[in-house]
Motif scaffolding. Sequence first.
Motif, PDB file in Angstrom:
ATOM      1  N   ALA A 190       0.422   7.569  -5.207  1.00 55.72           N
ATOM      2  CA  ALA A 190       0.860   8.689  -4.367  1.00 55.72           C
ATOM      3  C   ALA A 190       1.955   8.172  -3.438  1.00 55.72           C
ATOM      4  N   PRO A 191       3.174   8.729  -3.506  1.00 54.46           N
ATOM      5  CA  PRO A 191       4.249   8.323  -2.603  1.00 54.46           C
ATOM      6  C   PRO A 191       4.136   9.102  -1.295  1.00 54.46           C
ATOM      7  N   ALA A 192       3.851   8.418  -0.206  1.00 56.86           N
ATOM      8  CA  ALA A 192       3.546   9.101   1.049  1.00 56.86           C
ATOM      9  C   ALA A 192       4.560   8.802   2.140  1.00 56.86           C
ATOM     10  N   VAL A 193       4.892   9.847   2.890  1.00 54.95           N
ATOM     11  CA  VAL A 193       5.734   9.741   4.080  1.00 54.95           C
ATOM     12  C   VAL A 193       4.848  10.107   5.266  1.00 54.95           C
ATOM     13  N   GLN A 212      11.976   5.928   0.690  1.00 52.41           N
ATOM     14  CA  GLN A 212      12.126   4.499   0.432  1.00 52.41           C
ATOM     15  C   GLN A 212      10.849   3.790   0.865  1.00 52.41           C
ATOM     16  N   PRO A 213       9.934   3.500  -0.074  1.00 52.01           N
ATOM     17  CA  PRO A 213       8.654   2.883   0.294  1.00 52.01           C
ATOM     18  C   PRO A 213       8.843   1.513   0.926  1.00 52.01           C
ATOM     19  N   GLN A 214       8.068   1.260   1.970  1.00 52.96           N
ATOM     20  CA  GLN A 214       8.128  -0.018   2.673  1.00 52.96           C
ATOM     21  C   GLN A 214       7.040  -0.981   2.215  1.00 52.96           C
ATOM     22  N   MET A 215       6.054  -0.469   1.483  1.00 48.04           N
ATOM     23  CA  MET A 215       4.960  -1.318   1.004  1.00 48.04           C
ATOM     24  C   MET A 215       4.183  -0.599  -0.089  1.00 48.04           C
ATOM     25  N   ASP A 216       3.403  -1.380  -0.836  1.00 49.84           N
ATOM     26  CA  ASP A 216       2.428  -0.844  -1.787  1.00 49.84           C
ATOM     27  C   ASP A 216       1.047  -1.175  -1.251  1.00 49.84           C
ATOM     28  N   ILE A 217       0.148  -0.191  -1.207  1.00 52.35           N
ATOM     29  CA  ILE A 217      -1.213  -0.441  -0.746  1.00 52.35           C
ATOM     30  C   ILE A 217      -2.215  -0.129  -1.860  1.00 52.35           C
ATOM     31  N   PHE A 218      -3.396  -0.707  -1.729  1.00 52.78           N
ATOM     32  CA  PHE A 218      -4.461  -0.582  -2.718  1.00 52.78           C
ATOM     33  C   PHE A 218      -3.977  -1.008  -4.109  1.00 52.78           C
ATOM     34  N   VAL A 219      -3.233  -2.115  -4.122  1.00 52.13           N
ATOM     35  CA  VAL A 219      -2.752  -2.626  -5.412  1.00 52.13           C
ATOM     36  C   VAL A 219      -3.902  -3.191  -6.250  1.00 52.13           C
ATOM     37  N   PRO A 258       8.956  -5.592  -6.806  1.00 54.57           N
ATOM     38  CA  PRO A 258       8.526  -6.899  -6.290  1.00 54.57           C
ATOM     39  C   PRO A 258       9.114  -7.231  -4.929  1.00 54.57           C
ATOM     40  N   ALA A 259      10.098  -6.459  -4.461  1.00 56.29           N
ATOM     41  CA  ALA A 259      10.783  -6.785  -3.210  1.00 56.29           C
ATOM     42  C   ALA A 259      10.043  -6.294  -1.966  1.00 56.29           C
ATOM     43  N   ILE A 260       9.040  -5.405  -2.121  1.00 60.82           N
ATOM     44  CA  ILE A 260       8.340  -4.891  -0.946  1.00 60.82           C
ATOM     45  C   ILE A 260       6.933  -5.474  -0.880  1.00 60.82           C
TER      46      ILE A 260
END
Length: 208
Positions: free
Chosen positions: A107-110, A175-182, A193-195
């Motif tokens: 889910a892409p969240a703002v 522009q996502p700043q991180m991935d969570i619950f990977v 891979p950059a975030i």
Amino acid sequence: MANGRSCTSTCPQRRDCSWEILHDYRKCVLPIVESGLILLRKEIQSDQNRDHDQSSRKHGRKKTFMKIPFAGGCACGAIRYECTGEPILMFKCHCRDCQKLTSGGFAPAVIVPAQAFRLTRGQLRYHFTPSVGRGKHKRGFCPECGSLVTGGEFEEQSKSVGILAGTLDDPSWFQPQMDIFVSDAQPWDQMDPAIPKFEQYPPSSTRK
């Protein structure tokens, strides 16, 4: 110079002046320096525009910049919203609940301040799922078309609201700043891979 010799032979603008006099320095040298800085800024801006254009062509679409306020809504138009504040955080959540609710990998969240978000048309229907943080997660759907519009809230009053990036009128600036619950991410879910990546919530969690 110290001997009072004219600077005509060395002055960039071939003027009669002394390099030791500040007034003449401003008249002779400063315009040249400022002109050079202006050209340098133009070159840098040109390089940035070229990189932006190359990135846009690579992905087949033009990326724009966020403007406040911004708006969005569901697929059928029954739900419309507006946000008058800047995002607190942008990320992609790969938890299993988000996978099921979006029928995708994440889910892409703002995340925006709750007081800056308001519905301008319609009423959301809410669905709740257990949270590993506390209580239950609260997600808002359109009751007509089923579009997932909001998330990132808790059952009790939250200080923030998560807007699903796909519902934005202009989602190109997301522009996502991180991935969570990977830890729940699927093998076919290709992440940037950059975030930063976090197994669940980040250490400085936005759970408020």
